[in-house]
Design a protein around this motif. Structure first.
Motif, PDB file in Angstrom:
ATOM      1  N   SER A 117      -2.795  -4.573  -9.437  1.00  0.00           N
ATOM      2  CA  SER A 117      -2.481  -3.237  -8.944  1.00  0.00           C
ATOM      3  C   SER A 117      -3.574  -2.268  -9.349  1.00  0.00           C
ATOM      4  CB  SER A 117      -1.126  -2.774  -9.488  1.00  0.00           C
ATOM      5  OG  SER A 117      -1.129  -2.796 -10.903  1.00  0.00           O
ATOM      6  N   VAL A 118      -3.828  -1.300  -8.474  1.00  0.00           N
ATOM      7  CA  VAL A 118      -4.863  -0.293  -8.696  1.00  0.00           C
ATOM      8  C   VAL A 118      -4.274   1.065  -8.356  1.00  0.00           C
ATOM      9  CG1 VAL A 118      -7.171   0.520  -8.079  1.00  0.00           C
ATOM     10  CG2 VAL A 118      -6.688  -1.941  -8.137  1.00  0.00           C
ATOM     11  N   VAL A 119      -4.417   2.008  -9.272  1.00  0.00           N
ATOM     12  CA  VAL A 119      -4.057   3.398  -9.013  1.00  0.00           C
ATOM     13  C   VAL A 119      -5.277   4.069  -8.403  1.00  0.00           C
ATOM     14  CG1 VAL A 119      -3.267   5.563 -10.002  1.00  0.00           C
ATOM     15  CG2 VAL A 119      -2.412   3.393 -10.911  1.00  0.00           C
ATOM     16  N   CYS A 162      -1.475  -2.731  -4.358  1.00  0.00           N
ATOM     17  CA  CYS A 162      -1.336  -3.932  -5.179  1.00  0.00           C
ATOM     18  C   CYS A 162      -1.180  -5.140  -4.280  1.00  0.00           C
ATOM     19  CB  CYS A 162      -0.159  -3.812  -6.156  1.00  0.00           C
ATOM     20  SG  CYS A 162       1.462  -3.977  -5.396  1.00  0.00           S
ATOM     21  N   GLY A 197      -8.250  -1.542 -12.100  1.00  0.00           N
ATOM     22  CA  GLY A 197      -6.860  -1.958 -11.962  1.00  0.00           C
ATOM     23  C   GLY A 197      -6.410  -2.815 -13.119  1.00  0.00           C
ATOM     24  N   CYS A 246       0.843  -1.194   0.000  1.00  0.00           N
ATOM     25  CA  CYS A 246       0.000   0.000   0.000  1.00  0.00           C
ATOM     26  C   CYS A 246       0.880   1.247   0.000  1.00  0.00           C
ATOM     27  CB  CYS A 246      -0.914   0.030   1.237  1.00  0.00           C
ATOM     28  SG  CYS A 246      -1.946  -1.441   1.416  1.00  0.00           S
ATOM     29  N   HIS A 260      -8.910   5.381 -10.015  1.00  0.00           N
ATOM     30  CA  HIS A 260     -10.108   4.633  -9.658  1.00  0.00           C
ATOM     31  C   HIS A 260     -11.157   5.529  -9.049  1.00  0.00           C
ATOM     32  CE1 HIS A 260     -12.730   2.344  -6.948  1.00  0.00           C
ATOM     33  NE2 HIS A 260     -12.689   1.423  -7.891  1.00  0.00           N
ATOM     34  N   ASP A 282      -0.931   6.559  -3.318  1.00  0.00           N
ATOM     35  CA  ASP A 282      -1.762   6.652  -4.513  1.00  0.00           C
ATOM     36  C   ASP A 282      -1.987   5.318  -5.221  1.00  0.00           C
ATOM     37  OD1 ASP A 282       0.884   7.931  -6.704  1.00  0.00           O
ATOM     38  OD2 ASP A 282       0.795   6.295  -5.242  1.00  0.00           O
ATOM     39  N   SER A 283      -1.565   4.199  -4.636  1.00  0.00           N
ATOM     40  CA  SER A 283      -1.777   2.906  -5.293  1.00  0.00           C
ATOM     41  C   SER A 283      -1.790   1.794  -4.249  1.00  0.00           C
ATOM     42  CB  SER A 283      -0.693   2.628  -6.341  1.00  0.00           C
ATOM     43  OG  SER A 283       0.565   2.469  -5.715  1.00  0.00           O
TER      44      SER A 283
END
Length: 406
Positions: A385-387, A328, A368, A322, A391, A325-326
């Motif tokens: 992974s997610v920005v 994963c 993601g 963590c 999102h 800003d992201s």
């Protein structure tokens, strides 16, 4: 039966050494007794009897032939070997097919009678003929009856296993049907009735738009209120479908519980097996959107299921990373690996429930990406992974009212 054979063999050897006294063939008889005992006792190791319903192997038939040949020579040299044939009926003949077992049992019984009559002295004793026939008949009847009981028991067990499988399948189908009916009822109550009410109000407003504007506006406000209530119900409905692992728990807690789940159970009574799973946390997760938490957990569940089912790995690590800003998650294992380009078809993935295409779709819907790194013999790493900024914007646009997004 093996203990009875050893006792009878020891009795025959004892009679050879004490009662008959040493003579020219005592040494040969003793050697044949020992060969006979070794052949019989070691048979289950190198020439086991066939299972019920199977044909005897060539090795088993050769072993029986050797036993009978040695026994026939012993009968000619030492009549005390006569009763050693009874354990043979139980431990060797009873596994043979009935057309082969019955003639062989008859021949053995006849040889016992001939051997007893050969050494008999004095007046004829009818028990020397009746007793072997009676005993051989009883032994053969018991063997045939036990075989029929075993066959019936095997059929009953097969029926029970098949019935249990059908019952489990019916329960799964019933559960799926009940859940489908529940979802259908919820959708009908939430959307169908609300849309029907909105349609009626809007049609009434259209008819009275010019002749009674105030009434038409009232109908429009009623339709908007109905849409608002339906939207709240839909959100509640979707929230209820969120993973139970996240109900009242944080994502970290759900991930750690996933790693601590026990291994899968084995088949046919085998012990449970599976890789040792470890959870690692890098950073501090903030307030993640519910859709992101759900996708991260579902992808981890699917990847870990693939590890346990297909990889043959002994160790797997789930790492949640963590940042501001992201976020994963990595699921790494030391299994056999595969070629990432050969991913199952989407239809196959849907039937199995944990396919890589399904995980890709889930990650994409959450805003993601999914990446798979693997090679034969080098394990596999699945990363989602997610920005968070991207999102949030996508989620905000998807939840705006229709008139604002348009």
């Amino acid at each position: 039966m093996q203990a009875a054979f050893v006792l009878l063999l020891a009795g025959s050897i004892g009679r050879l050494l004490t009662y008959d006294g040493p003579d020219g063939h005592t040494g040969w008889s003793l050697a044949l007794f020992l060969v006979f005992g070794v052949l019989h006792l070691s048979g289950p190791i190198w020439a086991p009897a066939p299972c019920h319903g199977e044909r005897p192997s060539i090795r088993h038939l050769i072993r029986l032939g050797m036993l009978l040949a040695v026994w026939l020579v012993l009968l000619a040299l030492e009549p005390s070997a006569t009763w050693c044939t009874m354990p043979l009926l139980f431990t060797g003949v009873h596994r043979l097919p009935v057309p082969l077992a019955l003639p062989l049992a008859s021949v053995l019984t006849l040889l016992v009678i001939v051997s007893e009559l050969r050494v008999a002295s004095g007046l004829f004793n009818p028990n020397l003929v009746i007793a072997p026939i009676a005993l051989g008949t009883v032994v053969t009847a018991v063997l045939l009856h036990s075989r029929r009981l075993a066959d019936r028991q095997r059929l009953l067990i097969d029926d029970l296993v098949r019935a249990r499988g059908e019952l489990a399948a019916n329960e799964r189908r019933t559960g799926a049907l009940e859940e489908r009916q529940r979802l259908s009822a919820e959708i009908h109550d939430i959307l169908a009735q609300s849309l029907s009410s909105q349609q009626m109000l809007l049609q009434a407003a259209e008819r009275q738009w010019h002749i009674a504007p105030d009434t038409a506006h009232e109908h429009v406000r009623g339709a908007a209120a109905s849409a608002g209530r339906a939207l709240a119900e839909v959100r509640r409905f979707v929230r209820d479908l969120a993973p139970l692992d996240l109900d009242g728990n944080t994502l970290v807690h759900a991930m750690r519980a996933l790693a601590e789940q026990p291994a899968m159970p084995g088949t046919d009574g085998e012990p449970a097996s599976g890789p040792a799973v470890e959870f690692r946390l890098d950073g501090t997760p903030g307030n993640l959107p519910e859709a992101v938490e759900t996708a991260l957990l579902r992808v981890s569940q699917g990847a870990l299921a693939n590890v346990r089912e297909h990889s043959g790995a002994t160790r797997a690590v789930i790492t949640l990373t963590c940042s501001k800003d992201s976020v994963c998650v990595d699921i790494a294992d030391n299994g056999r690996g595969f070629e990432p380009g050969r991913i199952p078809h989407r239809r196959e993935a849907r039937t199995r429930g944990h396919g890589l295409p399904l995980m890709e779709s889930r990650a994409r819907r959450a805003g993601g990406t999914l990446r798979v790194e693997s090679a034969h013999g080098e394990g596999t790493v699945v990363t989602m992974s997610v920005v968070l900024g991207a999102h949030d914007g996508a989620a905000a646009r998807s939840t705006l009212p229709a008139e604002e997004t348009s």
